[in-house]
Design a protein around this motif. Structure first.
Motif, PDB file in Angstrom:
ATOM      1  N   THR A 117       1.115  -0.448  -0.127  1.00  0.00           N
ATOM      2  CA  THR A 117       0.254   0.632  -0.054  1.00  0.00           C
ATOM      3  C   THR A 117      -0.205   1.148   0.438  1.00  0.00           C
ATOM      4  O   THR A 117       0.364   2.049  -0.964  1.00  0.00           O
ATOM      5  CB  THR A 117      -1.025   0.070   0.923  1.00  0.00           C
ATOM      6  OG1 THR A 117      -1.388  -1.492   0.971  1.00  0.00           O
ATOM      7  CG2 THR A 117      -2.043   1.088   1.432  1.00  0.00           C
ATOM      8  N   ILE A 118       1.866   1.488   0.927  1.00  0.00           N
ATOM      9  CA  ILE A 118       2.825   2.406   0.675  1.00  0.00           C
ATOM     10  C   ILE A 118       3.329   2.450  -0.177  1.00  0.00           C
ATOM     11  O   ILE A 118       3.489   3.777  -1.413  1.00  0.00           O
ATOM     12  CB  ILE A 118       4.014   1.926   1.429  1.00  0.00           C
ATOM     13  CG1 ILE A 118       3.569   2.630   3.059  1.00  0.00           C
ATOM     14  CG2 ILE A 118       5.146   2.779   1.426  1.00  0.00           C
ATOM     15  CD1 ILE A 118       4.640   1.967   3.864  1.00  0.00           C
ATOM     16  N   ALA A 119       4.002   1.111  -1.516  1.00  0.00           N
ATOM     17  CA  ALA A 119       4.487   1.443  -2.321  1.00  0.00           C
ATOM     18  C   ALA A 119       3.686   1.798  -3.196  1.00  0.00           C
ATOM     19  O   ALA A 119       3.793   3.023  -4.246  1.00  0.00           O
ATOM     20  CB  ALA A 119       4.807  -0.018  -3.319  1.00  0.00           C
ATOM     21  N   ILE A 120       1.957   1.650  -3.427  1.00  0.00           N
ATOM     22  CA  ILE A 120       0.888   1.904  -4.206  1.00  0.00           C
ATOM     23  C   ILE A 120       0.579   3.643  -4.020  1.00  0.00           C
ATOM     24  O   ILE A 120       1.038   4.012  -4.830  1.00  0.00           O
ATOM     25  CB  ILE A 120      -0.125   1.068  -4.029  1.00  0.00           C
ATOM     26  CG1 ILE A 120       0.018  -0.279  -4.821  1.00  0.00           C
ATOM     27  CG2 ILE A 120      -1.110   1.911  -5.041  1.00  0.00           C
ATOM     28  CD1 ILE A 120      -1.164  -1.082  -4.266  1.00  0.00           C
ATOM     29  N   VAL A 147       2.268   3.695 -12.968  1.00  0.00           N
ATOM     30  CA  VAL A 147       2.625   1.462 -12.867  1.00  0.00           C
ATOM     31  C   VAL A 147       1.718   0.966 -13.391  1.00  0.00           C
ATOM     32  O   VAL A 147       0.582   0.825 -12.338  1.00  0.00           O
ATOM     33  CB  VAL A 147       3.655   2.110 -12.065  1.00  0.00           C
ATOM     34  CG1 VAL A 147       4.443  -0.047 -11.276  1.00  0.00           C
ATOM     35  CG2 VAL A 147       4.733   2.780 -11.891  1.00  0.00           C
ATOM     36  N   PRO A 148       2.192  -0.288 -14.147  1.00  0.00           N
ATOM     37  CA  PRO A 148       1.046  -1.305 -14.131  1.00  0.00           C
ATOM     38  C   PRO A 148       1.030  -1.784 -13.033  1.00  0.00           C
ATOM     39  O   PRO A 148       2.047  -2.003 -12.085  1.00  0.00           O
ATOM     40  CB  PRO A 148       1.159  -1.860 -15.178  1.00  0.00           C
ATOM     41  CG  PRO A 148       2.710  -1.466 -16.026  1.00  0.00           C
ATOM     42  CD  PRO A 148       2.979  -0.423 -15.296  1.00  0.00           C
ATOM     43  N   CYS A 149      -0.728  -1.894 -12.664  1.00  0.00           N
ATOM     44  CA  CYS A 149      -0.442  -2.885 -11.152  1.00  0.00           C
ATOM     45  C   CYS A 149      -0.516  -4.696 -11.857  1.00  0.00           C
ATOM     46  O   CYS A 149      -1.446  -5.057 -12.837  1.00  0.00           O
ATOM     47  CB  CYS A 149      -1.751  -2.762 -10.385  1.00  0.00           C
ATOM     48  SG  CYS A 149      -2.276  -4.144  -9.159  1.00  0.00           S
ATOM     49  N   GLY A 194      -3.612  -4.850 -15.095  1.00  0.00           N
ATOM     50  CA  GLY A 194      -2.634  -4.742 -15.749  1.00  0.00           C
ATOM     51  C   GLY A 194      -2.764  -3.023 -15.824  1.00  0.00           C
ATOM     52  O   GLY A 194      -1.950  -2.242 -16.060  1.00  0.00           O
ATOM     53  N   SER A 195      -4.274  -2.697 -14.960  1.00  0.00           N
ATOM     54  CA  SER A 195      -4.198  -2.003 -14.942  1.00  0.00           C
ATOM     55  C   SER A 195      -2.976  -0.645 -14.162  1.00  0.00           C
ATOM     56  O   SER A 195      -2.996  -1.021 -13.225  1.00  0.00           O
ATOM     57  CB  SER A 195      -5.788  -1.471 -14.172  1.00  0.00           C
ATOM     58  OG  SER A 195      -5.668  -1.508 -13.216  1.00  0.00           O
ATOM     59  N   PRO A 196      -2.919   1.188 -14.486  1.00  0.00           N
ATOM     60  CA  PRO A 196      -2.611   1.329 -13.933  1.00  0.00           C
ATOM     61  C   PRO A 196      -2.285   1.403 -12.580  1.00  0.00           C
ATOM     62  O   PRO A 196      -4.468   1.738 -11.635  1.00  0.00           O
ATOM     63  CB  PRO A 196      -2.525   3.192 -13.842  1.00  0.00           C
ATOM     64  CG  PRO A 196      -3.128   2.861 -15.419  1.00  0.00           C
ATOM     65  CD  PRO A 196      -3.947   1.848 -15.559  1.00  0.00           C
ATOM     66  N   VAL A 197      -1.606   1.411 -11.072  1.00  0.00           N
ATOM     67  CA  VAL A 197      -2.133   1.367  -9.394  1.00  0.00           C
ATOM     68  C   VAL A 197      -2.868   2.721  -9.168  1.00  0.00           C
ATOM     69  O   VAL A 197      -2.635   4.177  -9.693  1.00  0.00           O
ATOM     70  CB  VAL A 197      -0.854   1.778  -8.677  1.00  0.00           C
ATOM     71  CG1 VAL A 197      -0.156   0.144  -9.071  1.00  0.00           C
ATOM     72  CG2 VAL A 197      -0.038   2.402  -9.071  1.00  0.00           C
ATOM     73  N   PHE A 245     -11.520  -7.602  -9.022  1.00  0.00           N
ATOM     74  CA  PHE A 245     -12.005  -6.413  -8.359  1.00  0.00           C
ATOM     75  C   PHE A 245     -11.506  -5.448  -9.234  1.00  0.00           C
ATOM     76  O   PHE A 245     -12.829  -4.646  -9.612  1.00  0.00           O
ATOM     77  CB  PHE A 245     -10.190  -6.256  -7.234  1.00  0.00           C
ATOM     78  CG  PHE A 245     -11.214  -4.753  -6.151  1.00  0.00           C
ATOM     79  CD1 PHE A 245     -12.827  -4.506  -5.300  1.00  0.00           C
ATOM     80  CD2 PHE A 245     -10.608  -3.567  -6.080  1.00  0.00           C
ATOM     81  CE1 PHE A 245     -12.746  -4.128  -4.951  1.00  0.00           C
ATOM     82  CE2 PHE A 245     -11.012  -2.262  -5.488  1.00  0.00           C
ATOM     83  CZ  PHE A 245     -11.905  -2.202  -4.710  1.00  0.00           C
ATOM     84  N   ASP A 246     -11.186  -5.514  -9.942  1.00  0.00           N
ATOM     85  CA  ASP A 246     -10.529  -4.195 -10.719  1.00  0.00           C
ATOM     86  C   ASP A 246     -11.534  -4.023 -11.561  1.00  0.00           C
ATOM     87  O   ASP A 246     -12.265  -3.190 -12.237  1.00  0.00           O
ATOM     88  CB  ASP A 246      -9.378  -4.318 -11.666  1.00  0.00           C
ATOM     89  CG  ASP A 246      -7.824  -3.907 -10.581  1.00  0.00           C
ATOM     90  OD1 ASP A 246      -7.742  -3.125  -9.528  1.00  0.00           O
ATOM     91  OD2 ASP A 246      -6.911  -3.934 -11.333  1.00  0.00           O
ATOM     92  N   ASP A 247     -11.883  -5.286 -12.186  1.00  0.00           N
ATOM     93  CA  ASP A 247     -12.965  -5.400 -13.350  1.00  0.00           C
ATOM     94  C   ASP A 247     -14.508  -4.498 -12.576  1.00  0.00           C
ATOM     95  O   ASP A 247     -15.100  -4.602 -13.596  1.00  0.00           O
ATOM     96  CB  ASP A 247     -13.885  -7.335 -13.776  1.00  0.00           C
ATOM     97  CG  ASP A 247     -12.239  -7.596 -14.169  1.00  0.00           C
ATOM     98  OD1 ASP A 247     -11.069  -6.762 -15.548  1.00  0.00           O
ATOM     99  OD2 ASP A 247     -11.678  -8.792 -14.292  1.00  0.00           O
TER     100      ASP A 247
END
Length: 132
Positions: free
Chosen positions: A51-54, A64-66, A72-75, A124-126
């Motif tokens: 979470t800190i990195a995101i 940056v892609p997750c 593959g969505s960006p963070v 979740f992303d979807d």
């Protein structure tokens, strides 16, 4: 190649190995009765680091892609929310893990809930994109 957390190029490989090793240690600890609380605590720590990195990448406006769960969505904020949900589950596990006997009905309910929760986290992303 963009990386999630700012790190010297020479550290990226070892960090990736450390993350995979930590994830493996979490799984192993959660599978061994006396180490379940350790597994949940490690999961909380790793989720905190992710979470800190995101947040760091997002505030630096890095696209940056997750790679989480095949996404593959960006963070962004959705990933922080997802990690918050996962951290809440890990915290609940940490607080409720006990050394008592395992009841078959309870284990079945926990398995079903875990499978449903896991599928929701994988997609979740979807799911978020459906409501954007």
């Amino acid at each position: 190649m963009a990386v999630l957390a700012p790190a010297p190029p020479a550290a990226v490989g070892p960090l990736a190995v450390a993350v995979v090793a930590a994830e493996g240690a979490i799984v192993a600890a959660l599978a061994v009765g006396p180490l379940v609380r350790v597994g949940f605590a490690l999961a909380l720590g790793l989720l905190g680091a992710f979470t800190i990195a995101i947040v760091s990448a997002y505030t630096r406006e890095k696209r940056v892609p997750c790679a989480c769960f095949g996404s593959g969505s960006p963070v962004g904020p959705r990933h922080v929310v997802r990690n918050g949900i996962l951290a809440a589950v890990a915290l609940a596990g940490l607080l409720t893990a006990g050394g008592g006997p395992v009841h078959l009905a309870g284990a079945g309910i926990a398995l079903a809930a875990g499978l449903i929760g896991g599928l929701l986290m994988i997609t979740f992303d979807d799911l978020v994109e459906l409501f954007e």
